[in-house]
Write an enzyme that holds these catalytic residues in place. Structure first.
Site, PDB file in Angstrom:
ATOM      1  N   GLU A 320       0.808  -1.217   0.000  1.00  9.64           N
ATOM      2  CA  GLU A 320       0.000   0.000   0.000  1.00  9.64           C
ATOM      3  C   GLU A 320       0.845   1.274   0.000  1.00  9.64           C
ATOM      4  O   GLU A 320       0.791   2.059   0.953  1.00  9.64           O
ATOM      5  CB  GLU A 320      -0.903   0.001   1.243  1.00  9.64           C
ATOM      6  CG  GLU A 320      -1.770  -1.222   1.353  1.00  9.64           C
ATOM      7  CD  GLU A 320      -2.560  -1.295   2.651  1.00  9.64           C
ATOM      8  OE1 GLU A 320      -3.646  -1.869   2.628  1.00  9.64           O
ATOM      9  OE2 GLU A 320      -2.086  -0.775   3.685  1.00  9.64           O
ATOM     10  N   CYS A 391       0.490  32.912  12.095  1.00  8.30           N
ATOM     11  CA  CYS A 391       0.814  33.533  13.377  1.00  8.30           C
ATOM     12  C   CYS A 391       1.288  32.486  14.360  1.00  8.30           C
ATOM     13  O   CYS A 391       0.574  32.145  15.314  1.00  8.30           O
ATOM     14  CB  CYS A 391      -0.397  34.272  13.910  1.00  8.30           C
ATOM     15  SG  CYS A 391      -0.886  35.554  12.781  1.00  8.30           S
ATOM     16  N   TYR A 421       0.697  14.035   1.763  1.00  7.74           N
ATOM     17  CA  TYR A 421       0.456  14.561   3.113  1.00  7.74           C
ATOM     18  C   TYR A 421       0.674  16.064   3.227  1.00  7.74           C
ATOM     19  O   TYR A 421       0.995  16.566   4.298  1.00  7.74           O
ATOM     20  CB  TYR A 421       1.289  13.791   4.160  1.00  7.74           C
ATOM     21  CG  TYR A 421       1.061  12.308   4.071  1.00  7.74           C
ATOM     22  CD1 TYR A 421      -0.162  11.758   4.444  1.00  7.74           C
ATOM     23  CD2 TYR A 421       2.029  11.454   3.549  1.00  7.74           C
ATOM     24  CE1 TYR A 421      -0.407  10.403   4.316  1.00  7.74           C
ATOM     25  CE2 TYR A 421       1.790  10.088   3.421  1.00  7.74           C
ATOM     26  CZ  TYR A 421       0.568   9.575   3.804  1.00  7.74           C
ATOM     27  OH  TYR A 421       0.321   8.232   3.669  1.00  7.74           O
TER      28      TYR A 421
END
Ligand SMILES: *Cc1c(COP(=O)(O)O)cnc(C)c1O
Length: 463
Positions: A320, A391, A421
């Site tokens: 996978e 920030c 990702y």
């Protein structure tokens, strides 16, 4: 080399992480093919193109921050994995790395199967036209609605992850008059990251059913009693960004041991084993991943040897890979907004994105490389930290990089190996608008995920 902890936190800004390069690369204009998509090239005039299209022109047309995905690179990697494992194995692309309908179409055409781990991913997979029998559903806490959606669609397998889920899947399949193929996810007591793996008896984590202590064997007993479940195999996934197969060796040994126990107890030889994903890629030129055919050869040998030892027929193998397919296929293009020199320390180069489009540096101390792509430069190397616009002082894109000292506002930088990702983990922190993904191939660009707009934000904020 540790990737999760090193001393170069913001308070020790002058310390390079252990194992990181400490000298600038010989040529700042060079683009290492290990980290850049297949069709990347720098023109004579110095600007960088992918898929035959200049990144500067793409930035002009689609804005920055921008993900540029090289379709040829993606398809080439799919084919490499598919060919390496051959017809006796299945390659499931891990959709959580990055999924869109265009990607699903490419996967379908290239003969790969698809792993999803949520109802949302399943919807994209089905909408993109992946045949349901080539889809597997994973996850440690799939909802009943997600399970029903998957069983109704006719997914090829559901990977069972808990005792409760065995009952839930059986009940839903029964209600729908289906017999659902399932695998059982086992935890084999191996944890692999990058260059090391640790073999333990127990694993303290949320996924799967432990081999040690007999939970996995008990799950097998319970599944075999339920008519609406068809147990087709055992599944194991040991980690991520793994560079060698020694962890898989221990995992395969233990999984095959379970297959032998199942044969002895139930007189049944299960036809499939899935060794999961987690194969590493080069994020920086220092990383050295193996080629798919090397990995395939090694995994097949390991499984055959273990099966011979246990006198079992060799089951059908699945793997996978997610990151190893899409990771190197894309880069993120940013525009430089400010350049701030901290004398004696480093120069902070701020770009128009950050932890909203790539949270991995903040989350895992992930390392990336970065290059100036709108022009070539022969200026001296300058130790830089590429930071985002959020920030948060941990909003770092590339912790330590050498950029040409003449880098200036308006220049374009690109960070390679951001295909996995990054967009899939993108978020709206500071109400950032998530960047688009533009697929390029043979001189043509196509938006496959459009840029988010303020209207999108306001649509969710119902006032
Ligand atoms: C995340 C995951 C993968 C893919 O991992 P990569 O590091 O992207 O190869 C494969 N299988 C399972 C079960 C996963 O959770």
């Amino acid at each position: 080399m540790s990737r999760s902890a090193h001393p170069a936190g913001p308070r020790y800004a002058d310390v390079l992480p252990e194992g990181h390069y400490t000298a600038p690369p010989a040529d700042l204009n060079a683009l290492d093919p290990k980290v850049w998509p297949l069709t990347t090239a720098r023109s004579g005039a110095g600007s960088v193109s992918i898929g035959g299209l200049g990144l500067a022109e793409l930035a002009e047309e689609f804005g920055t921050a921008l993900f540029v995905l090289d379709e040829d690179d993606f398809r080439t990697r799919c084919r490499a994995w598919r060919d390496a494992f051959g017809p006796d194995a299945d390659v499931f692309y891990a959709g959580k790395a990055f999924l869109s309908r265009a990607v699903v179409r490419w996967l379908t055409e290239e003969g790969l199967n698809l792993d999803v781990c949520s109802g949302g991913e399943l919807s994209i997979a089905l909408a993109g036209g992946m045949p349901p029998e080539r889809i597997a559903l994973h996850g440690n806490n799939k909802s009943s609605a997600e399970l029903r959606q998957a069983i109704e669609a006719g997914v090829g397998r559901i990977v069972l992850d808990s005792f409760q889920e065995i009952v839930r899947v059986a009940h839903i399949a029964d209600t729908l008059g289906r017999r659902q193929p399932v695998q059982i996810r086992v935890t084999v007591g191996v944890e692999a990251h990058t260059h090391e793996f640790i073999a333990t008896a127990h694993e303290d984590q949320k996924f799967g059913l432990a081999l040690a202590g007999g939970q996995a064997a008990e799950a097998v007993r319970r599944v075999l009693k339920l008519d609406s479940l068809e147990l087709v195999g055992i599944h194991s996934h040991i980690g991520s960004q793994i560079f060698d197969t020694s962890g898989f060796e221990v995992a395969a040994h233990r999984v095959v041991g379970l297959l032998a126990d199942i044969r002895d107890e139930h007189g049944l030889e299960l036809p499939e084993i899935d060794l999961g994903g987690g194969l590493g890629i080069a994020y920086t030129p220092e990383d050295d991943p193996s080629e798919p055919h090397t990995i395939a050869k090694s995994l097949r040998e390991i499984v055959s040897r273990e099966c011979r030892g246990a006198e079992l027929a060799v089951p059908r193998l699945s793997v996978e890979p997610g990151r190893a397919i899409v990771g190197p296929s894309a880069c993120t293009v940013y525009e430089v907004g400010t350049v701030k020199e901290l004398p004696g320390l480093r120069t902070y180069v701020s770009v128009d994105g950050g932890m909203s489009d790539n949270v991995r540096t903040a989350l895992y101390d992930a390392e990336y490389s970065v290059s100036l792509v709108s022009r070539a430069s022969d200026a001296e190397p300058m130790l830089s930290r590429v930071v985002g616009k959020h920030c948060e002082s941990g909003d770092i894109v590339v912790r330590d990089a050498f950029l040409p000292a003449d880098v200036a506002p308006g220049d374009l930088l690109a960070v390679p190996a951001t295909g996995a990702y990054c967009r899939s983990m993108a978020n709206n922190y500071n109400h950032a608008l998530r960047p688009p993904v533009v697929a390029v191939r043979d001189g043509a660009a196509r938006v496959i995920i459009r840029r988010e707009t303020e209207e999108d934000l306001l649509r969710l904020d119902v006032g």
